[in-house]
Design a protein around this motif. Structure first.
Motif, PDB file in Angstrom:
ATOM      1  N   PHE A 149      31.266  27.122  46.038  1.00  0.00           N
ATOM      2  CA  PHE A 149      29.886  27.316  45.607  1.00  0.00           C
ATOM      3  C   PHE A 149      29.743  28.610  44.804  1.00  0.00           C
ATOM      4  N   LEU A 150      30.303  29.672  45.354  1.00  0.00           N
ATOM      5  CA  LEU A 150      30.186  30.987  44.729  1.00  0.00           C
ATOM      6  C   LEU A 150      30.787  31.017  43.318  1.00  0.00           C
ATOM      7  N   VAL A 151      32.011  30.517  43.180  1.00  0.00           N
ATOM      8  CA  VAL A 151      32.638  30.626  41.852  1.00  0.00           C
ATOM      9  C   VAL A 151      31.940  29.758  40.810  1.00  0.00           C
ATOM     10  N   ILE A 152      31.385  28.633  41.261  1.00  0.00           N
ATOM     11  CA  ILE A 152      30.649  27.788  40.299  1.00  0.00           C
ATOM     12  C   ILE A 152      29.363  28.501  39.863  1.00  0.00           C
ATOM     13  N   VAL A 153      28.681  29.090  40.819  1.00  0.00           N
ATOM     14  CA  VAL A 153      27.440  29.804  40.469  1.00  0.00           C
ATOM     15  C   VAL A 153      27.748  30.971  39.519  1.00  0.00           C
ATOM     16  N   LEU A 154      28.841  31.674  39.764  1.00  0.00           N
ATOM     17  CA  LEU A 154      29.196  32.805  38.894  1.00  0.00           C
ATOM     18  C   LEU A 154      29.531  32.322  37.477  1.00  0.00           C
ATOM     19  N   ALA A 155      30.238  31.198  37.378  1.00  0.00           N
ATOM     20  CA  ALA A 155      30.543  30.643  36.049  1.00  0.00           C
ATOM     21  C   ALA A 155      29.247  30.215  35.360  1.00  0.00           C
ATOM     22  N   LEU A 156      28.337  29.676  36.165  1.00  0.00           N
ATOM     23  CA  LEU A 156      27.031  29.267  35.624  1.00  0.00           C
ATOM     24  C   LEU A 156      26.294  30.482  35.044  1.00  0.00           C
TER      25      LEU A 156
END
Ligand code: PFF
Length: 454
Positions: A149-156
């Motif tokens: 979840f965290l890495v996807i949000v950061l990429a977003l």
């Protein structure tokens, strides 16, 4: 330059403005994240040596070729090939660049997202501990990068910000800031390098990094060094064609390409001077660098420097900015195509391509432990290899062949003469574009089969 300038095809305010924008594209994660990892995986100093030779003999001439095409045609990459050689398949080189840009943007944003995550971690004191060990920073990265979840949000966040900047045309503001921030990043890197070089045991790291072991030289090393040169200098996908299209006719393209290549290479070399002595200090192996390398090693050096908390936070903040000036250039290439050729609004183009890249970023984001399937096939690493090395090399090959044999060096040189009436290095440039670079690229492409088959 703002969005109005872009669509009306204005020009950079000055030569310095171009150099800052192009260096902003070139200097990024490629220098600080990718370069040390490549050095680590490819035999150390011998890779560094081949890399520097590749930048001088091939990277710099290809950059000059891209800027020349761009300034002559004053168009996006597809439009530029079509303008110079109408109704020929050469424009496919431009399309290849657009596709490559979208794929690079996808995995690049994941790593840029890690940088923002580390900015937060450092600022909140995660590494504020004198006795931090390599085992601990390893564990912290492994846990962090496996949080889907965290890495996807950061990429977003990265893709969202990039899309916003490109669609709103607030680049002028960004450029004003990068002019201040990039020199600060440079100074900070020098400070860290000085500290790293004076750590106990640093000599072993320096030897791995700077004393070539020629028995390690191989086609694979050359492949990765050349690929790294294209990646780091933002070549082979039309970024420099696009940026070159805004250069004034009175600017000297040779010295512009020279400055961008020089500053980019300097930053990469300095990053290595931080990583390897620090690894030696922490009694870690030099040759097992993975995608997490810099995220595991930089916190170690921060713990060894007075004010490390401050330096660390500042470093990840500046690296995030450096990454965003590169993602901007990655998104600019496809956006300029859809705006120029398909009459899309900048907003629509940025939004659609941004969303598309985000979709593509998800499997990369999940490939460092977030999801077993993508981790197993090393999705991020695979895209980095296919698009970051191969596609950029193929793109650069076509750019050389185009200038050398389709457009012809004689005609291209006329463009360079504007702003540089002497163009003393013309024979060398011609030799590289027509013979050296194409032969080297074809040679390394032959090596891919060997690498892929193990
Ligand atoms: N040169 C950038 C870096 O080193 O981080 C990455 C990049 C930007 C590659 C733009 C290619 C490109 F067209």
């Amino acid at each position: 330059m703002d969005s109005q300038d872009m669509s009306l095809r204005g020009s950079w305010g000055s030569k310095a403005a171009f150099i800052f924008a192009a260096s902003g594209s070139a200097i990024g994660l490629g220098n600080i994240w990718r370069f040390p990892m490549m050095v680590s995986q490819n035999g150390g100093a011998v890779f560094v040596l081949v890399y520097v030779i590749a930048v001088i003999l091939i990277g710099f001439p290809v950059m000059l070729a891209e800027l020349t095409i761009g300034r002559h045609a004053q168009k996006n990459p597809v439009g530029a090939f079509e303008h110079i050689k109408p109704r020929t398949p050469w424009k496919l080189t431009g399309f290849l660049g657009i596709i490559t840009g979208v794929f690079i943007l996808s995995f690049y944003s994941v790593v840029a997202g890690w940088t923002v995550g580390y900015l937060y971690k450092t600022a909140s004191g995660a590494f504020n501990n004198k006795d931090i060990t390599a085992q601990l920073t390893d564990k912290i990265f492994t846990e962090f990068s496996a949080n889907p979840f965290l890495v996807i949000v950061l990429a977003l966040i990265i893709i969202g910000l990039t899309t916003y900047i490109i669609s709103k045309g607030v680049k002028k503001g960004i450029e004003r800031w990068t002019k201040v921030l990039m020199p600060i990043l440079f100074i900070l890197i020098i400070v860290l390098a000085v500290r790293a070089l004076t750590l106990p045991g640093a000599e072993k790291g320096i030897a791995f990094y700077l004393r070539p072991d020629f028995s390690k030289l191989s086609g694979t090393v050359v492949l990765f060094a050349l690929g790294q040169a294209f990646f780091s200098l933002s070549l082979g996908m039309g970024t420099m064609i696009t940026y070159g299209s805004y250069i004034s006719k009175s600017d000297n393209l040779v010295s512009s390409a020279g400055w961008v290549s020089f500053s980019d290479t300097l930053i990469a070399l300095l990053a290595g001077l931080i990583i390897f002595p620090t690894l030696a200090f922490a009694h870690q192996p030099f040759n097992v660098g993975s995608e997490g390398l810099v995220f595991k090693v930089f916190p170690l050096i921060f713990s060894q420097i007075p004010g490390g908390y401050f330096f660390g936070t500042f470093f990840f903040a500046l690296l995030s900015v450096a990454a965003i000036t590169s993602t901007i250039s990655l998104l600019e290439v496809p956006v300029s195509y859809f705006v120029d050729e398909k009459n899309w609004s900048r907003k629509k183009a940025a939004l659609i391509i941004g969303l598309f890249s985000l979709g593509l970023a998800i499997p990369s984001a999940l490939s460092t432990g977030g999801m077993e399937f993508f981790t197993k096939i090393k999705f991020l690493g695979a895209l980095n290899f296919i698009f970051g090395n191969i596609a950029l090399a193929v793109g650069s090959l076509f750019i050389c062949l185009f200038v050398g044999y389709a457009w012809k060096v004689k005609k291209a040189a006329q463009e360079v003469y504007s702003g540089n009436p002497l163009f003393k290095i013309r024979p060398l440039w011609s030799f590289s574009i027509k013979y050296l670079a194409p032969v080297a690229i074809i040679f390394i492409l032959i090596f891919i089969k060997k690498i892929v088959s193990g």
